[in-house]
Structure formats: structure tokens, C-alpha cells
Design a protein around this motif. Structure first.
Motif, PDB file in Angstrom:
ATOM      1  N   LYS A  69      29.276 -16.320  48.723  1.00  0.00           N
ATOM      2  CA  LYS A  69      29.664 -16.390  47.321  1.00  0.00           C
ATOM      3  C   LYS A  69      29.237 -15.108  46.611  1.00  0.00           C
ATOM      4  O   LYS A  69      28.115 -14.639  46.773  1.00  0.00           O
ATOM      5  CB  LYS A  69      29.015 -17.592  46.638  1.00  0.00           C
ATOM      6  N   LEU A  70      30.154 -14.556  45.822  1.00  0.00           N
ATOM      7  CA  LEU A  70      29.844 -13.376  45.020  1.00  0.00           C
ATOM      8  C   LEU A  70      29.142 -13.800  43.733  1.00  0.00           C
ATOM      9  O   LEU A  70      29.259 -14.957  43.315  1.00  0.00           O
ATOM     10  CB  LEU A  70      31.132 -12.627  44.662  1.00  0.00           C
ATOM     11  N   PRO A  71      28.454 -12.888  43.096  1.00  0.00           N
ATOM     12  CA  PRO A  71      27.861 -13.212  41.799  1.00  0.00           C
ATOM     13  C   PRO A  71      28.976 -13.609  40.815  1.00  0.00           C
ATOM     14  O   PRO A  71      30.107 -13.144  40.938  1.00  0.00           O
ATOM     15  CB  PRO A  71      27.204 -11.899  41.355  1.00  0.00           C
ATOM     16  N   SER A  72      28.637 -14.427  39.862  1.00  0.00           N
ATOM     17  CA  SER A  72      29.616 -14.858  38.869  1.00  0.00           C
ATOM     18  C   SER A  72      30.073 -13.674  38.024  1.00  0.00           C
ATOM     19  O   SER A  72      29.423 -12.628  37.986  1.00  0.00           O
ATOM     20  CB  SER A  72      29.009 -15.922  37.956  1.00  0.00           C
ATOM     21  N   ILE A  73      31.181 -13.860  37.342  1.00  0.00           N
ATOM     22  CA  ILE A  73      31.673 -12.819  36.445  1.00  0.00           C
ATOM     23  C   ILE A  73      30.626 -12.526  35.384  1.00  0.00           C
ATOM     24  O   ILE A  73      30.333 -11.370  35.080  1.00  0.00           O
ATOM     25  CB  ILE A  73      33.018 -13.229  35.820  1.00  0.00           C
ATOM     26  N   ARG A  74      30.025 -13.560  34.855  1.00  0.00           N
ATOM     27  CA  ARG A  74      28.990 -13.379  33.828  1.00  0.00           C
ATOM     28  C   ARG A  74      27.810 -12.569  34.363  1.00  0.00           C
ATOM     29  O   ARG A  74      27.296 -11.670  33.692  1.00  0.00           O
ATOM     30  CB  ARG A  74      28.508 -14.733  33.319  1.00  0.00           C
ATOM     31  N   ALA A  75      27.387 -12.851  35.596  1.00  0.00           N
ATOM     32  CA  ALA A  75      26.275 -12.104  36.192  1.00  0.00           C
ATOM     33  C   ALA A  75      26.660 -10.640  36.399  1.00  0.00           C
ATOM     34  O   ALA A  75      25.834  -9.741  36.170  1.00  0.00           O
ATOM     35  CB  ALA A  75      25.862 -12.731  37.521  1.00  0.00           C
ATOM     36  N   CYS A  76      27.897 -10.386  36.794  1.00  0.00           N
ATOM     37  CA  CYS A  76      28.362  -9.005  36.977  1.00  0.00           C
ATOM     38  C   CYS A  76      28.447  -8.271  35.647  1.00  0.00           C
ATOM     39  O   CYS A  76      28.157  -7.074  35.577  1.00  0.00           O
ATOM     40  CB  CYS A  76      29.716  -8.987  37.679  1.00  0.00           C
ATOM     41  N   VAL A  77      28.849  -8.975  34.593  1.00  0.00           N
ATOM     42  CA  VAL A  77      28.889  -8.364  33.261  1.00  0.00           C
ATOM     43  C   VAL A  77      27.501  -7.860  32.893  1.00  0.00           C
ATOM     44  O   VAL A  77      27.335  -6.731  32.420  1.00  0.00           O
ATOM     45  CB  VAL A  77      29.411  -9.374  32.206  1.00  0.00           C
ATOM     46  N   GLU A  78      26.487  -8.681  33.131  1.00  0.00           N
ATOM     47  CA  GLU A  78      25.110  -8.290  32.814  1.00  0.00           C
ATOM     48  C   GLU A  78      24.607  -7.185  33.743  1.00  0.00           C
ATOM     49  O   GLU A  78      23.947  -6.245  33.308  1.00  0.00           O
ATOM     50  CB  GLU A  78      24.203  -9.513  32.890  1.00  0.00           C
ATOM     51  N   GLN A  79      24.926  -7.291  35.028  1.00  0.00           N
ATOM     52  CA  GLN A  79      24.457  -6.308  36.010  1.00  0.00           C
ATOM     53  C   GLN A  79      25.054  -4.929  35.769  1.00  0.00           C
ATOM     54  O   GLN A  79      24.351  -3.919  35.826  1.00  0.00           O
ATOM     55  CB  GLN A  79      24.811  -6.778  37.424  1.00  0.00           C
ATOM     56  N   PHE A  80      26.368  -4.869  35.519  1.00  0.00           N
ATOM     57  CA  PHE A  80      27.051  -3.586  35.382  1.00  0.00           C
ATOM     58  C   PHE A  80      27.164  -3.118  33.932  1.00  0.00           C
ATOM     59  O   PHE A  80      27.631  -2.012  33.679  1.00  0.00           O
ATOM     60  CB  PHE A  80      28.450  -3.660  35.999  1.00  0.00           C
ATOM     61  N   HIS A  81      26.770  -3.962  32.987  1.00  0.00           N
ATOM     62  CA  HIS A  81      26.862  -3.636  31.561  1.00  0.00           C
ATOM     63  C   HIS A  81      28.293  -3.293  31.161  1.00  0.00           C
ATOM     64  O   HIS A  81      28.550  -2.276  30.529  1.00  0.00           O
ATOM     65  CB  HIS A  81      25.907  -2.506  31.181  1.00  0.00           C
ATOM     66  N   LEU A  82      29.219  -4.156  31.589  1.00  0.00           N
ATOM     67  CA  LEU A  82      30.630  -3.969  31.301  1.00  0.00           C
ATOM     68  C   LEU A  82      31.195  -5.219  30.634  1.00  0.00           C
ATOM     69  O   LEU A  82      30.550  -6.251  30.585  1.00  0.00           O
ATOM     70  CB  LEU A  82      31.409  -3.685  32.590  1.00  0.00           C
TER      71      LEU A  82
END
Length: 91
Positions: A25-38
């Protein structure tokens, strides 16, 4: 390089080098938003592109998962690795 392309390249390379495995499983979209600051839209665009290329699959209410990487159809239409059995050429 566009922001969504950077995310695509990173996840794609993690899949191809074995850091991310089939079924993971990949990180959630929300987690990626926080991780990449996008923005959420940028991350959604990246995930949609990876789906088109065959690297990941979305499962309703579950998230995004890594596909089996024995056959990947690149967005450009090129084929990587060996062809799928149903697409092998008949001599």
C-alpha cells in the motif's frame, strides 16, 4: 520537470528498484500532500499518471497499491520488461 512528474519519478523508481513491492500500500494522498508539501490536486495527478502507466492500482475505500511489475506499459506506448503472454507475437 513539473511537480507531479517529480512524485511520479520518485514512486516509479522505488517500485522498479524493489523499495516498494507488489501489493504494498502506498501512502495516502493526504500523507503525500504533507510529505511533499504540495497540493492535493498535484498528488492526485501523480497517482493518476502512475495508474495510467500501470505501476499502481486504486482500490475503492482502501487506497493505492503497487501492481505486479512483470509487464509495464509506459505512457508513451513503449513496453518494458517482457511482453504479457496474450500479446506475444505469433511467428
Amino acid at each position: 520537470m513539473k511537480k507531479y512528474e517529480i512524485i511520479c519519478a520518485r514512486i516509479r523508481s522505488e517500485i522498479l528498484d524493489g523499495t516498494r513491492r507488489q501489493g504494498e500500500k502506498l501512502p495516502s494522498i493526504r500523507a503525500c500532500v504533507e510529505q511533499f508539501h504540495l497540493s492535493k490536486t498535484t498528488v492526485e495527478h501523480a497517482f493518476a499518471q502512475l495508474q495510467l502507466e500501470g505501476y499502481i492500482t486504486a482500490r475503492a475505500q482502501k487506497g493505492y497499491y503497487v501492481n505486479e511489475i512483470t509487464y509495464i506499459r509506459e505512457y508513451s506506448g513503449r513496453k518494458e520488461d517482457s511482453p504479457a503472454p496474450e500479446e506475444e507475437k505469433i511467428p
